[in-house]
Design a protein around this motif. Structure first.
Motif, PDB file in Angstrom:
ATOM      1  N   ALA A  77       6.607 -85.331 -85.542  1.00  0.00           N
ATOM      2  CA  ALA A  77       6.228 -84.022 -85.018  1.00  0.00           C
ATOM      3  C   ALA A  77       7.426 -83.086 -85.111  1.00  0.00           C
ATOM      4  CB  ALA A  77       5.764 -84.146 -83.572  1.00  0.00           C
ATOM      5  N   SER A  78       7.128 -81.798 -85.179  1.00  0.00           N
ATOM      6  CA  SER A  78       8.190 -80.802 -85.341  1.00  0.00           C
ATOM      7  C   SER A  78       9.044 -80.677 -84.087  1.00  0.00           C
ATOM      8  CB  SER A  78       7.570 -79.441 -85.676  1.00  0.00           C
ATOM      9  OG  SER A  78       6.965 -79.466 -86.947  1.00  0.00           O
ATOM     10  N   VAL A  79      10.340 -80.683 -84.296  1.00  0.00           N
ATOM     11  CA  VAL A  79      11.313 -80.309 -83.275  1.00  0.00           C
ATOM     12  C   VAL A  79      12.270 -79.322 -83.950  1.00  0.00           C
ATOM     13  CG1 VAL A  79      11.155 -82.409 -81.905  1.00  0.00           C
ATOM     14  CG2 VAL A  79      12.701 -82.354 -83.851  1.00  0.00           C
ATOM     15  N   TRP A  80      13.238 -78.838 -83.211  1.00  0.00           N
ATOM     16  CA  TRP A  80      14.116 -77.820 -83.776  1.00  0.00           C
ATOM     17  C   TRP A  80      15.575 -78.093 -83.427  1.00  0.00           C
ATOM     18  CZ3 TRP A  80       9.179 -77.024 -82.514  1.00  0.00           C
ATOM     19  CH2 TRP A  80       8.378 -76.321 -83.427  1.00  0.00           C
ATOM     20  N   THR A  81      16.447 -77.635 -84.330  1.00  0.00           N
ATOM     21  CA  THR A  81      17.883 -77.647 -84.076  1.00  0.00           C
ATOM     22  C   THR A  81      18.299 -76.219 -83.694  1.00  0.00           C
ATOM     23  OG1 THR A  81      18.279 -79.430 -85.646  1.00  0.00           O
ATOM     24  CG2 THR A  81      20.161 -78.058 -85.063  1.00  0.00           C
ATOM     25  N   VAL A  82      18.962 -76.109 -82.546  1.00  0.00           N
ATOM     26  CA  VAL A  82      19.416 -74.796 -82.073  1.00  0.00           C
ATOM     27  C   VAL A  82      20.827 -74.552 -82.620  1.00  0.00           C
ATOM     28  CG1 VAL A  82      19.839 -73.338 -80.074  1.00  0.00           C
ATOM     29  CG2 VAL A  82      18.050 -75.083 -79.989  1.00  0.00           C
ATOM     30  N   VAL A  83      21.003 -73.429 -83.351  1.00  0.00           N
ATOM     31  CA  VAL A  83      22.274 -73.117 -84.013  1.00  0.00           C
ATOM     32  C   VAL A  83      22.757 -71.743 -83.562  1.00  0.00           C
ATOM     33  CG1 VAL A  83      23.395 -72.701 -86.232  1.00  0.00           C
ATOM     34  CG2 VAL A  83      21.708 -74.531 -86.018  1.00  0.00           C
ATOM     35  N   LEU A  84      24.039 -71.655 -83.213  1.00  0.00           N
ATOM     36  CA  LEU A  84      24.669 -70.368 -82.925  1.00  0.00           C
ATOM     37  C   LEU A  84      25.221 -69.762 -84.208  1.00  0.00           C
ATOM     38  CD1 LEU A  84      26.766 -70.910 -79.659  1.00  0.00           C
ATOM     39  CD2 LEU A  84      24.767 -69.425 -79.948  1.00  0.00           C
ATOM     40  N   GLU A  85      25.160 -68.394 -84.282  1.00  0.00           N
ATOM     41  CA  GLU A  85      25.809 -67.642 -85.352  1.00  0.00           C
ATOM     42  C   GLU A  85      26.831 -66.713 -84.691  1.00  0.00           C
ATOM     43  OE1 GLU A  85      22.329 -67.038 -88.595  1.00  0.00           O
ATOM     44  OE2 GLU A  85      22.043 -65.998 -86.699  1.00  0.00           O
ATOM     45  N   PRO A  86      28.000 -67.255 -84.321  1.00  0.00           N
ATOM     46  CA  PRO A  86      28.971 -66.473 -83.533  1.00  0.00           C
ATOM     47  C   PRO A  86      29.420 -65.170 -84.194  1.00  0.00           C
ATOM     48  CG  PRO A  86      29.525 -68.804 -83.536  1.00  0.00           C
ATOM     49  CD  PRO A  86      28.439 -68.619 -84.548  1.00  0.00           C
ATOM     50  N   HIS A  87      29.364 -65.084 -85.527  1.00  0.00           N
ATOM     51  CA  HIS A  87      29.831 -63.885 -86.225  1.00  0.00           C
ATOM     52  C   HIS A  87      29.121 -62.630 -85.713  1.00  0.00           C
ATOM     53  CE1 HIS A  87      31.402 -61.444 -89.537  1.00  0.00           C
ATOM     54  NE2 HIS A  87      30.170 -60.952 -89.653  1.00  0.00           N
ATOM     55  N   TYR A  88      27.824 -62.782 -85.355  1.00  0.00           N
ATOM     56  CA  TYR A  88      27.051 -61.637 -84.902  1.00  0.00           C
ATOM     57  C   TYR A  88      27.247 -61.351 -83.411  1.00  0.00           C
ATOM     58  CZ  TYR A  88      24.606 -62.305 -89.320  1.00  0.00           C
ATOM     59  OH  TYR A  88      24.307 -62.449 -90.653  1.00  0.00           O
ATOM     60  N   LEU A  89      27.971 -62.201 -82.712  1.00  0.00           N
ATOM     61  CA  LEU A  89      28.131 -62.067 -81.267  1.00  0.00           C
ATOM     62  C   LEU A  89      29.560 -61.755 -80.847  1.00  0.00           C
ATOM     63  CD1 LEU A  89      26.112 -65.286 -80.279  1.00  0.00           C
ATOM     64  CD2 LEU A  89      25.229 -62.938 -80.374  1.00  0.00           C
ATOM     65  N   ALA A  90      30.527 -62.110 -81.690  1.00  0.00           N
ATOM     66  CA  ALA A  90      31.933 -62.132 -81.283  1.00  0.00           C
ATOM     67  C   ALA A  90      32.445 -60.787 -80.796  1.00  0.00           C
ATOM     68  CB  ALA A  90      32.803 -62.634 -82.433  1.00  0.00           C
ATOM     69  N   ASP A  91      31.949 -59.666 -81.343  1.00  0.00           N
ATOM     70  CA  ASP A  91      32.476 -58.347 -80.987  1.00  0.00           C
ATOM     71  C   ASP A  91      31.743 -57.713 -79.815  1.00  0.00           C
ATOM     72  OD1 ASP A  91      34.283 -58.540 -83.050  1.00  0.00           O
ATOM     73  OD2 ASP A  91      32.955 -57.560 -84.504  1.00  0.00           O
ATOM     74  N   ASN A  92      30.775 -58.433 -79.228  1.00  0.00           N
ATOM     75  CA  ASN A  92      29.988 -57.859 -78.120  1.00  0.00           C
ATOM     76  C   ASN A  92      30.061 -58.817 -76.939  1.00  0.00           C
ATOM     77  OD1 ASN A  92      27.978 -56.929 -76.355  1.00  0.00           O
ATOM     78  ND2 ASN A  92      26.714 -56.154 -78.047  1.00  0.00           N
ATOM     79  N   ASP A  93      31.004 -58.557 -76.033  1.00  0.00           N
ATOM     80  CA  ASP A  93      31.232 -59.479 -74.923  1.00  0.00           C
ATOM     81  C   ASP A  93      30.015 -59.599 -74.022  1.00  0.00           C
ATOM     82  OD1 ASP A  93      33.365 -61.106 -73.439  1.00  0.00           O
ATOM     83  OD2 ASP A  93      32.605 -59.775 -71.856  1.00  0.00           O
ATOM     84  N   ASN A  94      29.328 -58.499 -73.799  1.00  0.00           N
ATOM     85  CA  ASN A  94      28.141 -58.547 -72.935  1.00  0.00           C
ATOM     86  C   ASN A  94      27.057 -59.424 -73.547  1.00  0.00           C
ATOM     87  OD1 ASN A  94      26.537 -57.629 -70.629  1.00  0.00           O
ATOM     88  ND2 ASN A  94      25.318 -56.556 -72.182  1.00  0.00           N
ATOM     89  N   LEU A  95      26.842 -59.276 -74.868  1.00  0.00           N
ATOM     90  CA  LEU A  95      25.834 -60.084 -75.553  1.00  0.00           C
ATOM     91  C   LEU A  95      26.232 -61.563 -75.549  1.00  0.00           C
ATOM     92  CD1 LEU A  95      23.211 -60.155 -77.139  1.00  0.00           C
ATOM     93  CD2 LEU A  95      24.525 -59.704 -79.231  1.00  0.00           C
ATOM     94  N   ARG A  96      27.522 -61.835 -75.675  1.00  0.00           N
ATOM     95  CA  ARG A  96      27.998 -63.219 -75.631  1.00  0.00           C
ATOM     96  C   ARG A  96      27.643 -63.862 -74.291  1.00  0.00           C
ATOM     97  NH1 ARG A  96      34.203 -63.346 -76.670  1.00  0.00           N
ATOM     98  NH2 ARG A  96      33.818 -65.558 -76.236  1.00  0.00           N
ATOM     99  N   ARG A  97      27.839 -63.105 -73.208  1.00  0.00           N
ATOM    100  CA  ARG A  97      27.547 -63.653 -71.880  1.00  0.00           C
ATOM    101  C   ARG A  97      26.042 -63.864 -71.697  1.00  0.00           C
ATOM    102  NH1 ARG A  97      31.983 -63.811 -68.843  1.00  0.00           N
ATOM    103  NH2 ARG A  97      33.760 -62.499 -69.470  1.00  0.00           N
TER     104      ARG A  97
END
Length: 762
Positions: A77-97
């Motif tokens: 059955a389908s499951v998923w791997t959760v992956v971060l893409e930090p490049h899109y988050l690194a410059d936005n501290d609020n979004l990181r939190r």
């Protein structure tokens, strides 16, 4: 300076310059040749490795179906791997939190650690969690939508193995590891066919070695694995497991048990139940609670870990294929076949059993289970008496050469080749080692070890006209479009005995069930062939005596047979390893323990498998059940008229107005009702609780007492198993103490406590 000297200096300088140029360019050329031609491919690979990131994409593992092709026994059955893409988050501290806090709550991870991981500029691929279920994935998607997060989190599809029927067929199916590779059972044996081919996700890296955005990715799609369609029928498998568990509990079995049913013509295994078993959805949990408590009492450390490993390996092990056992008197069907096929005996040949035989080199005689002897009997009577000296006589007459030739022909000297991992090989006396004592003892099934799958295969040859089949679990392998990739080989390996010998043995084994020592496996309404076995675990006993001079003998209780007698289709072997007779009422014999289990299984499965009922005259007059007609929904007057025509009595619970409708009937339509039994009719106005009655414990009651106890409990009974005058109830279809509606039919399976087949050398 003189002109000549100047010219010389110039020439020397030019010569030196040319030499330096030649050496320099030569070295450069050699270096280019070395790096391009010799080291070129390696450098090219290194460059690609530096500029590309390759991630495996798992293929969906093939589905495993039961014999119907509709019931799924194992699926991905389908499951998923959760992956971060930090490049899109690194410059936005609020979004990181926001991302760190949201994922930490959903995935139950540390928020601060996730926050730090979101700040790695230039990274596009950081795995946070694998094998995430659909409900968790949906929460993450909603979280992203609610917070308008389009980049920074990715969900990559993956697969996880599920086994919808839990413990059913667990020792057959096996299970997979964290990497989706098979570790045990069919999952391991058919790993190549099930696994498919993994795909690849190839992404680019920039000059600084960091991941580039997903627009630069290339995907090579995975190729899904093939599906397996088994010979295992889920209904058959569940019935085998149900009655095996009941026998283990009832007779206090100490060392596991096996029940295996085979199609005698094709070698297809319809069911193979073993105990202990496990849940393949959670294979590292020990199901035996008593054993688990014992392990937990051990001191922490290597001793406890070793005990745990041993317990897990035991519950994963397929006892029907990987363990050896003494077949005992069940083997006499093979020895008898040898004697008839060689013309040494006929069914009317006589032999005199005086209760024992003495042999040169042995201090003590080898006894028959009947120490007083059976006297002069025909071979037919000898088999029905399970007379050990009779079969010692046959073995001696055959001689070691002929006996070993047939032993090999029946498949006991080779593995069967069944498509399950870990098949054990038999332990036999070789021709060179076989003296007269070894020969005669092997002739009645003692002092050698085989697997249950070898024994059921040999019994199929006795049943089907003498042909040795190829036992198998997988019927066919199919692709995703349903095309057959490979089918099982159902051809015969060889003919072991003639069809006439097969027919003679089958008829004797039919009589053995009807009136011989195998009456515990009698099935009302069916002509069944059968042979009991009660083998002594002599080697284990000798080892136990070294530790404890008072150690008692332990036994294996078994029953092997096939049906229907007139045209055998299905063979069934049941065996229980080490019944605890000190705590189970004194039961050790195959006829008493395995016989009733065999009978109950056959009683339930033969109708399911389409074998027609064929009552004898006695059965028709005395034990024949009828079928409850369908009267629910009819008026009371219509129902009473139909029941009277069927010869059934009735009770009415509720209103008795002739025009009232029947709201419910017990037994329900189409189920068995004892001859001259009753149907309880429910109309409007009755109190459900007032109609309940408690099922008594019928164990060890004789027929008269069981019928009486049922009557005073407002229950009905249908009879199965042994019809002997001294037979007692061994199994009951509904557990004691359960509350059921009045009129409910309880199936009682009768058996005998008589110990036959036991080998004794005193």
């Amino acid at each position: 300076m003189a002109k000549g000297t100047t010219e010389k200096i110039k020439k020397k300088a030019l010569g030196l310059m040319y030499a330096l140029l030649i050496v320099g360019f030569g070295a450069a050329a050699i270096s280019l040749v070395h790096w391009q031609l010799i080291e070129g491919e390696e450098l090219k690979s290194a460059a690609l490795e530096q500029s590309l990131r390759s991630t495996g994409l798992p293929a969906m593992r093939g589905t495993i179906y039961d014999a119907t092709g509709t019931k799924v026994l194992a699926q991905s059955a389908s499951v998923w791997t959760v992956v971060l893409e930090p490049h899109y988050l690194a410059d936005n501290d609020n979004l990181r939190r926001i991302v760190a806090n949201g994922l930490s709550e959903i995935l139950e991870l540390d928020a601060m650690e996730l926050y730090e991981r979101t700040g790695v500029a230039g990274s596009y691929y950081d795995v946070v969690e694998r094998k995430v279920e659909t409900d968790v994935r949906d929460r993450i998607v909603k979280f992203m939508e609610d917070n308008k997060i389009s980049d920074g989190i990715r969900l990559i599809p993956d697969y996880k193995r599920y086994y919808p029927y839990g413990t059913v067929a667990s020792n057959i199916l096996g299970f997979t590891g964290d990497d989706n590779s098979g570790l045990v059972g069919l999952e391991l044996y058919y790993e190549e066919e099930l696994s498919g081919s993994a795909g690849r996700l190839v992404a680019a890296k920039n000059a600084f070695g960091t991941d580039m955005p997903f627009e630069y990715e290339q995907i090579v799609e995975a190729q899904d694995g093939y599906d397996l369609v088994l010979t295992i029928d889920e209904t058959v498998q569940s019935v085998l497991e149900k009655y095996l568990a009941e026998g283990i509990e009832k007779f206090k079995i100490q060392n596991g048990a096996v029940a295996v049913m085979m199609d005698v013509d094709t070698g297809g295994i319809l069911g193979l139940a073993t105990h202990p078993n496990f849940d393949p959805n959670d294979p590292f949990t020990i199901l035996d609670q008593n054993l688990l408590k014992e392990i937990e009492t051990l001191p922490e450390g290597e001793e406890r870990q070793e005990a745990r490993r041993e317990a897990l390996n035991t519950q994963w092990r397929n006892k029907g294929v990987s363990d050896l056992y003494y077949p005992g008197s069940v083997y006499k069907m093979c020895t008898g076949s040898m004697g008839i096929e060689e013309g040494i005996i006929t069914e009317d040949t006589t032999y005199t059993c005086k209760g024992y035989e003495k042999f040169e080199g042995l201090k003590d005689p080898i006894h028959c289970w009947n120490h007083s002897g059976h006297g002069t009997t025909t071979f037919r009577e000898g088999l029905c008496n399970s007379c050990n000296p009779w079969f010692m006589h046959i073995g001696a007459e055959l001689g070691p050469d002929v006996f070993c030739r047939y032993r090999q022909a029946f498949g006991f000297e080779d593995k069967t080749g069944i498509d399950l991992p870990g098949e054990a090989g038999s332990i036999l006396h070789s021709r060179e080692e076989m003296g007269k004592v070894e020969l005669v003892v092997e002739s009645f099934g003692q002092n050698f070890s085989i697997t249950p799958i070898q024994m059921i295969t040999a019994s199929a040859a006795v049943a089907n006209g003498g042909y040795l089949v190829r036992p198998h679990i997988v019927d066919r392998i199919v692709d995703g479009d349903g095309n057959i990739v490979k089918s099982a080989d159902k051809s015969y390996r060889r003919q072991v005995i003639s069809e006439s010998t097969s027919a003679t043995l089958s008829d004797i084994l039919r009589q053995n069930v009807a009136s011989g020592t195998a009456r515990g496996g009698y099935v009302s309404g069916y002509r069944v062939c059968g042979k009991t076995g009660t083998s002594e675990k002599v080697d284990k006993h000798n080892q136990d005596l070294l530790k404890d001079p008072t150690a008692r003998m332990t036994y294996i209780a078994s029953y092997c047979g096939f049906a229907p007698a007139e045209d055998p289709k299905y063979a069934l072997l049941v065996f229980f390893d080490e019944p605890d007779d000190l705590n189970n009422g004194g039961y050790t014999a195959g006829n008493a323990i395995a016989g009733p289990i065999f009978s109950a299984i056959m009683q339930e499965l033969l109708p399911y498998l389409g074998v027609e009922v064929m009552y004898s005259e006695d059965e028709y007059n005395e034990q024949r059940d009828t079928v409850a007609p369908s009267v629910a929904g009819k008026t009371l007057s219509e129902a009473l008229e139909e029941l009277e025509e069927a010869g059934l009595e009735y009770d009415i619970i509720g209103g008795e107005d002739p025009d009232q409708r029947i709201t419910e009937q017990i037994p329900e339509r189409g189920t068995s009702v004892p001859q001259n039994g009753k149907v309880v009719l429910y109309t409007s106005g009755y109190d459900v609780n007032s109609t309940l009655t408690e099922v008594p414990d019928f164990f060890e009651m004789d027929l008269a007492n069981a019928v009486f106890q049922a009557a005073i409990s407002d229950l009905q009974v249908t009879i199965n198993g042994s019809r002997d005058d001294d037979a007692v109830v061994m199994l009951q279809g509904i557990e004691p103490g359960v509350k059921v509606k009045k009129g409910t039919v309880v199936t009682l399976t009768f058996g005998s406590k008589v110990n036959t087949d036991i080998y004794t050398a005193e």
